[in-house]
Motif scaffolding. Structure first.
Motif: not given
Length: 632
Positions: A472-493
């Protein structure tokens, strides 16, 4: 001489009373009739009415030296203060970035476990001032350094001060601090053979019975240990006792090597035999045999005859080895860990990079067993050594998503396949329904709840991101959004794209497509809510491992679906907002002005934040002088 009749353990007291009185009148012996001079009670500290043990046992307190003599000593210390502030479990901390803070192993009582018990707590220690970080003593007794400081970090013996089961002396490794609830006992020179020999005496029935003669039920105060007599031990007997005790320690250490929260952990029980011989039933039998050998040798050294043995070891006093292990300081599960759950939990730890799968295949040999008083390791033998490539590379986040390369359920199955174990049915369901409850229970010790695998989920639990606390660090939540939800291969996308495709069909959607569209819309909204919540928290989220699991998880409480844990975190967040935990780094992040203002008047708080320059020492109070008689 005074006559005593002992009827405490008798079910039919009237019948037993009549029988014992009749025997006394006829001058025939009876097991419930005791004759002893009351002056003999004065031989025992506190003068208890221990009439049933006989005069010779009572004279032991005069005939033999107390433990607290001849280079032996038992010590107490001050409580370190607020446990939530100063105490952590060893798996929830990392090496602190502060020069004035070390996390040091803390022996603080715990469950009944003679000879061996892992030390699962650490305490905040200031190596510069040689005191607990921010320690100020109490309101009525200000102190800078705790009592018995000179004995800290030495190898010795410790025990839970309060226990409803019995006295449980055990090894205290070098480098530990002992606590008020877990005092320490030491021998000049710190020789392991001396320590093990007197530990063997301390866990023997004669010593325990002699200790119990002096005390109130369930309170093994340090004075009791200090006053209890110990026998003279020849060098030959000392080596024999030490050998017995070391072997018993080793067997209990091996049992603990299957517990993943232990410093001894190697592999879960289903795989443990791959490293070395592991036969629990045979080990239990050997332990019982060693216990009898220690008792027999101790009775011989105390020079007790058969009558003394019967008086001291009979029905008087409870059998300390009986009864369930239960202690109010230990909230973890007491029953054996289910072997399949333990296996899956280990595989999960391998995926996250905590444990080393190579031990299960023979590609890596387990380290040699340590000595009973060796310093505790930073990592257990079963953990992945520093610098070794993990089973799966990741940024501290995995996901419950079949189509994702970081899918946790699939990776757990891959671990089990790699080590040649049959994969249990429906690992994904276990991960979704059972794992966190199991994990929370196993990673809760001494009233601390410290789970290190965090499931952050949508409202219905339809999508879960698993965050590894140690990464855990101060970038973990941003990584969760960018790599897993948003972005070309994100689940939300992906879900938004599928929704759009079905939306464009309009009235041309089939009945099945209509149902799919409605489900996707609901899922899309849940994913959107998850993303928005993460993005709301992320900009100000500055986790610090010195704060511990509960404080760091508190801002994320809306994202946990396990209701009991969510409630704990919600309450913790409310207390953070209120100012109850202003010693935490996270409090300084969210409410800096409030915390800095408090530091001006609270020296301990100023030390916690490294802001001693803000603290203003109050003026000394004027001493009131008593007026003499006759003065106006």
């Amino acid at each position: 001489m005074t006559v005593f009749l002992r009827l405490l353990e008798e079910k039919n007291k009237e019948k037993s009373l009549r029988s014992s009185v009749a025997s006394y009148r006829s001058d025939t012996g009876h097991a419930l009739v005791f004759q002893i001079s009351p002056e003999k009670f004065q031989l025992i500290p506190m003068s208890p009415f221990s009439y049933w043990v006989g005069a010779r046992v009572l004279e032991t307190f005069v005939r033999l030296p107390a433990f607290n003599s001849e280079g032996r000593t038992a010590r107490d210390t001050n409580p370190q203060g607020d446990d939530k502030r100063f105490v952590r479990t060893w798996w929830e901390i990392k090496e602190s970035t502060r020069s004035d803070l070390n996390w040091v192993p803390l022996c603080k009582g715990g469950k009944f476990s003679p000879i061996y018990s892992d030390v699962h707590l650490v305490v905040a220690w200031n190596p510069i001032r040689m005191t607990y970080l921010g320690f100020q003593g109490t309101t009525h007794r200000p102190l800078e350094k705790p009592a018995s400081l000179d004995f800290f970090f030495r190898p010795g013996l410790t025990w839970p001060r309060r226990s409803q089961i019995g006295l449980g002396l055990r090894c205290m490794p070098r480098g530990c601090i002992f606590a008020q609830k877990g005092p320490g006992a030491f021998i000049d020179g710190d020789d392991p053979i001396d320590l093990l020999a007197y530990l063997a005496i301390g866990v023997s029935k004669p010593y325990i019975r002699l200790a119990q003669l002096q005390m109130a039920f369930g309170a093994y105060e340090v004075g009791v240990i200090q006053r209890t007599p110990v026998p003279k031990i020849s060098n030959m007997a000392k080596k024999q006792l030490a050998t017995f005790c070391h072997r018993a320690w080793s067997l209990k250490y091996q049992f603990d090597s299957c517990e993943e929260t232990s410093h001894a952990f190697v592999l879960p029980q289903l795989l443990r035999g791959r490293v070395s011989a592991y036969a629990p039933s045979e080990m239990e039998t050997e332990l019982a045999r060693i216990k009898l050998q220690i008792d027999d040798l101790a009775l011989e050294l105390y020079e007790f005859d058969e009558a003394d043995k019967n008086a001291l070891m009979g029905d008087a006093g409870s059998d300390v080895e009986s009864g369930p292990e239960k202690d109010d300081e230990d909230e973890g599960l007491e029953e054996p860990m289910p072997v399949t759950d333990a296996l899956l939990s280990w595989a999960n730890g391998v995926v996250f990079g905590r444990f080393d799968w190579r031990l299960a295949t023979g590609k890596r040999a387990a380290p040699a067993e340590p000595g009973p008083f060796d310093p505790l390791p930073a990592k257990s033998p079963g953990m992945l050594p520093d610098g070794v490539e993990p089973f799966h590379s990741h940024a501290g986040i995995l996901v419950d998503d079949q189509r994702h390369p970081h899918d946790l359920a699939r990776l757990i199955e891959e671990v089990l396949t790699r080590v040649g174990v049959a994969v249990p049915d429906d690992v994904r369901r276990w991960l979704q329904k059972d794992f966190f409850t199991f994990h929370l229970q196993r990673y809760s010790k001494s009233r601390r709840k410290a789970p290190i695998y965090w499931p952050l989920s949508t409202a219905s639990g339809s999508y879960t991101l698993w965050v590894y606390y140690q990464s855990l660090n101060n970038q973990t939540l941003f990584t969760a959004v960018n790599d897993f939800l948003d972005g070309p291969n994100g689940k939300l996308t992906q879900v938004s794209r599928e929704c759009a495709e079905l939306r464009m069909k309009g009235s041309g959607r089939s009945r099945d497509e209509e149902k799919q569209y409605e489900a996707l819309q609901t899922f899309e909204q849940e994913l959107t809510d998850l993303r928005d919540t993460l993005l709301k928290i992320a900009p100000t989220y500055q986790p610090n491992h010195d704060d511990g699991v509960q404080i760091n998880a508190a801002p994320l409480w809306p994202l946990f679906r396990h209701k009991p844990w969510q409630k704990v975190l919600k309450d913790t967040w409310a207390k953070l907002e209120k100012g109850d935990y202003d010693w935490a780094h996270l409090a300084m992040v969210y409410w800096p002005e409030r915390v800095r203002e408090k530091c001006k008047n609270d020296k301990s708080l100023a030390i916690a934040h490294g802001l001693e320059d803000l603290y203003v020492e109050p003026p000394p109070k004027e001493k009131k002088t008593r007026k003499k008689k006759g003065e106006a």
